[in-house]
Design a protein around this motif. Structure first.
Motif, PDB file in Angstrom:
ATOM      1  N   GLU A  55       0.826  -1.213   0.000  1.00 23.26           N
ATOM      2  CA  GLU A  55       0.000   0.000   0.000  1.00 23.26           C
ATOM      3  C   GLU A  55       0.863   1.267   0.000  1.00 23.26           C
ATOM      4  OE1 GLU A  55      -3.354   0.318  -0.327  1.00 23.26           O
ATOM      5  OE2 GLU A  55      -3.407  -1.847  -0.608  1.00 23.26           O
ATOM      6  N   ILE A  56       1.987   1.224   0.713  1.00 21.30           N
ATOM      7  CA  ILE A  56       2.906   2.381   0.727  1.00 21.30           C
ATOM      8  C   ILE A  56       3.412   2.641  -0.688  1.00 21.30           C
ATOM      9  CG2 ILE A  56       5.186   3.184   1.482  1.00 21.30           C
ATOM     10  CD1 ILE A  56       4.622   1.740   4.186  1.00 21.30           C
ATOM     11  N   ASN A 205      -0.463   7.854   6.960  1.00 23.23           N
ATOM     12  CA  ASN A 205      -1.543   8.284   6.064  1.00 23.23           C
ATOM     13  C   ASN A 205      -1.961   7.179   5.093  1.00 23.23           C
ATOM     14  OD1 ASN A 205       0.963   8.405   4.701  1.00 23.23           O
ATOM     15  ND2 ASN A 205       0.123   9.773   3.153  1.00 23.23           N
ATOM     16  N   ILE A 206      -1.499   5.955   5.334  1.00 21.82           N
ATOM     17  CA  ILE A 206      -1.797   4.839   4.426  1.00 21.82           C
ATOM     18  C   ILE A 206      -3.099   4.173   4.844  1.00 21.82           C
ATOM     19  CG2 ILE A 206      -0.968   2.660   3.463  1.00 21.82           C
ATOM     20  CD1 ILE A 206       0.697   5.150   2.634  1.00 21.82           C
ATOM     21  N   ILE A 207      -4.119   4.371   4.022  1.00 18.62           N
ATOM     22  CA  ILE A 207      -5.452   3.801   4.290  1.00 18.62           C
ATOM     23  C   ILE A 207      -5.672   2.599   3.376  1.00 18.62           C
ATOM     24  CG2 ILE A 207      -6.780   5.254   2.664  1.00 18.62           C
ATOM     25  CD1 ILE A 207      -8.240   5.096   6.006  1.00 18.62           C
ATOM     26  N   TRP A 208      -6.322   1.579   3.917  1.00 18.97           N
ATOM     27  CA  TRP A 208      -6.493   0.302   3.202  1.00 18.97           C
ATOM     28  C   TRP A 208      -7.980  -0.033   3.131  1.00 18.97           C
ATOM     29  CZ3 TRP A 208      -7.830  -4.568   5.675  1.00 18.97           C
ATOM     30  CH2 TRP A 208      -7.657  -5.693   4.876  1.00 18.97           C
ATOM     31  N   ASN A 309      -7.702  10.373   6.696  1.00 19.11           N
ATOM     32  CA  ASN A 309      -7.101   9.599   5.605  1.00 19.11           C
ATOM     33  C   ASN A 309      -8.099   9.238   4.507  1.00 19.11           C
ATOM     34  OD1 ASN A 309      -4.528   9.666   6.722  1.00 19.11           O
ATOM     35  ND2 ASN A 309      -4.817   7.778   7.872  1.00 19.11           N
ATOM     36  N   MET A 310      -9.355   8.996   4.903  1.00 18.09           N
ATOM     37  CA  MET A 310     -10.378   8.705   3.887  1.00 18.09           C
ATOM     38  C   MET A 310     -10.683   9.942   3.044  1.00 18.09           C
ATOM     39  SD  MET A 310     -13.146   6.024   5.493  1.00 18.09           S
ATOM     40  CE  MET A 310     -14.148   5.949   4.016  1.00 18.09           C
ATOM     41  N   PHE A 455       0.904  10.937  11.827  1.00 16.01           N
ATOM     42  CA  PHE A 455       0.126  11.036  10.587  1.00 16.01           C
ATOM     43  C   PHE A 455      -0.216  12.493  10.241  1.00 16.01           C
ATOM     44  CE2 PHE A 455      -2.880  10.619  14.050  1.00 16.01           C
ATOM     45  CZ  PHE A 455      -3.841  11.576  13.747  1.00 16.01           C
ATOM     46  N   LEU A 456      -0.186  13.378  11.259  1.00 12.19           N
ATOM     47  CA  LEU A 456      -0.525  14.790  11.022  1.00 12.19           C
ATOM     48  C   LEU A 456       0.465  15.476  10.071  1.00 12.19           C
ATOM     49  CD1 LEU A 456      -1.737  16.381  14.377  1.00 12.19           C
ATOM     50  CD2 LEU A 456      -3.049  15.985  12.313  1.00 12.19           C
ATOM     51  N   TYR A 457       1.665  14.901   9.938  1.00  7.13           N
ATOM     52  CA  TYR A 457       2.651  15.467   8.999  1.00  7.13           C
ATOM     53  C   TYR A 457       2.051  15.549   7.598  1.00  7.13           C
ATOM     54  CZ  TYR A 457       6.842  15.912   6.138  1.00  7.13           C
ATOM     55  OH  TYR A 457       7.769  16.356   5.226  1.00  7.13           O
TER      56      TYR A 457
END
Length: 520
Positions: A55-56, A205-208, A309-310, A455-457
């Protein structure tokens, strides 16, 4: 590491089934009725690592673009190697290596390459794909893990079920590729979870999206499904975001009350002196309040990460109201972490005492079961195995509560719970005690993990909107330090940056960007 583990797992399971199904062979252990579920859970965790890497790579547009540019540059070198001082005979092998690297890492096929390995080894007489006992055991464990996950996912008591759900999906794909059989009912149940949990944040930030994963990796099962049902699951993502936008303000209000009252409870309980006649009660109260803090942190963190993230992944615009509400939740998340940190000395002292109490409770339960086994005079090898495993669990619990010891206890109890050694009403309390022991033994690690806002980055565009809100409502400006603490969580990751000559360059850019917005 994963490939080595699969190889050893393959041999271990086949050896187990081989030993169990040949009459002439000496059995190491009576394995009928024994299910090492914890082994499959760890295997699922390893598969999630591969899913995350895929996913990355899939979501890293810059890496993909730069890779294309690099390959184009290589073509230029190929046409005129003399200009670049590169021997022509070295270009071909180098291009082959690049293609191999692309296929193994950059094409999103890391998991696929793993599950499509040849697990059968005719030379050693190992036939995994034809091993019906192993196939049945594998499927049984997938269903068992999923049953435990499904009942908790999306509930207030959820703690790590989303991660385990991703692991179950990975195990389902592996089972399909080894045995080429599909449990349609389980496949539908896995997809139905997407109606409640349309996406899972794997890291940062990787959403699956599980439905996309399952339809792509198990196409044979997807063909059997109703297309309208699959489309409805996909449409659920937009519905989820719409509902979340409507409920965010209410969520903030609810969690504000929950977290502030929890903080007061923490202060109250940790400030009290221990009464010798109520030690067990005090430790139990502290244990419960620590666990509640982790649960709040998990719930708040899940809302923030999944929503942000969505929105980013689906490229939907976010309203200012939603941004402000999410930033408020970030503050609450860091407030939980700061509460643990502020009282870290007392918390550390309590953790060791609570751990001893939980170990004592588990030992009492196991001791009762052991007496039950000893009192039955009917001797059998299976009874001896059960007794040995209970003694092993006792030995592992009689010492520091390390991850390895707790794992040994879990494996030992897979054997020790046979022959109705534990009554039905004894099993659940023991499971709760062992789960609490896991949480308390890893308390500081869990708090750091659940409250991590690195993840805020990738969402720092919300920072100016947040500051406008703080500036306009200056009455509680003191809360700003929570947001700065959240933004700082991304710094440890930046220290490992490899795309610049020095990671200090990245830190300085980040610092300047944040402080410029703040000063303005």
């Amino acid at each position: 590491m994963c490939f080595a583990l699969f190889a050893s797992l393959k041999k271990w399971e086949c050896a187990k089934c081989f030993l169990s199904h040949f009459r002439g062979a000496t059995k190491i252990i009576e394995s009928s009725g024994v299910h090492f579920q914890v082994l499959y859970e760890h295997l699922g965790e390893l598969l999630v690592v591969l899913i995350t890497l895929d996913e990355i790579m899939e979501n890293h547009c810059t890496l993909k673009d730069h890779w294309k540019m690099y390959k184009r540059l290589l073509k230029s070198v190929h046409h005129n190697p003399g200009k670049f001082s590169i021997p022509e005979e070295k270009l071909k092998p180098f291009e082959k290596l690049l293609l191999k690297l692309e296929g193994q890492l950059l094409d999103g096929m890391i998991l696929q390459a793993c599950v499509e390995q040849r697990f059968d080894d005719p030379a050693e007489g190992v036939a995994v794909s034809k091993n019906s006992a192993f196939a049945e055991e594998f499927a049984f464990n997938i269903r068992s893990i999923f049953t435990n996950v499904e009942s908790k996912i999306g509930e207030p008591s959820e703690i790590d079920q989303r991660d385990k759900y991703a692991g179950v999906c990975g195990l389902f794909v592996l089972h399909f590729h080894i045995f080429r059989s599909v449990d349609k009912k389980l496949y539908k149940a896995l997809l139905d979870v997407c109606k409640k949990v349309p996406a899972v944040t794997l890291i940062a930030n990787i959403i699956w999206f599980p439905d996309t994963f399952l339809t792509a990796k198990v196409p044979a099962a997807a063909k059997l499904m109703d297309k309208k049902n699959l489309q409805a699951i996909k449409a659920q993502r937009d519905t989820y975001l719409q509902q979340r936008a409507q409920t965010l303000t209410k969520d903030v209000q609810s969690y504000y009350v929950f977290v502030t009252s929890w903080m007061m409870k923490m202060e109250s309980i940790l400030s009290k002196e221990h009464k010798h006649d109520k030690l067990a009660e005090d430790h139990n109260s502290r244990c419960n309040v620590f666990v509640q803090g982790i649960l709040y942190a998990y719930s708040i963190g899940t809302i923030i990460k999944t929503t942000m993230n969505m929105y980013m992944s689906m490229q939907r615009p976010m309203t200012k109201t939603s941004v402000k509400a999410l930033c408020r939740l970030v503050e609450l998340l860091k407030a939980v972490e700061h509460t643990f940190h502020r009282r870290s000395m007392v918390v550390a002292d309590s953790v060791s005492l609570i751990t001893l109490q939980l170990q004592s409770q588990a030992l009492n339960a196991i001791s009762t079961a052991k007496k039950r086994v000893i009192s039955d005079k009917k001797y059998s090898e299976q009874r001896l195995d059960v007794l040995s495993s209970l003694v092993l669990a006792e030995n592992a619990l009689s010492g520091p509560s390390t991850k390895e010891r707790r794992l040994v206890v879990s494996l030992a109890l897979c054997v020790g719970t046979q022959l109705k050694t534990f009554k039905d009403e004894e099993q659940l309390p023991l499971q709760i005690v062992l789960k609490k022991l896991d949480l308390i033994s890893e308390l500081s690690e869990r708090v750091r993990l659940q409250c991590d806002c690195s993840f805020l980055y990738w969402h720092r565009a919300v920072f100016p909107i947040y500051l406008d809100d703080v500036y306009d409502n200056a009455v509680d400006a003191a809360r700003i330090h929570y947001m700065f603490s959240a933004l700082r969580d991304g710094v440890p990751c930046m220290l490992h940056a490899k795309h610049l000559e020095s990671c200090d360059q990245l830190l300085q850019c980040f610092d300047k960007e944040i402080m410029d917005v703040f000063n303005e």
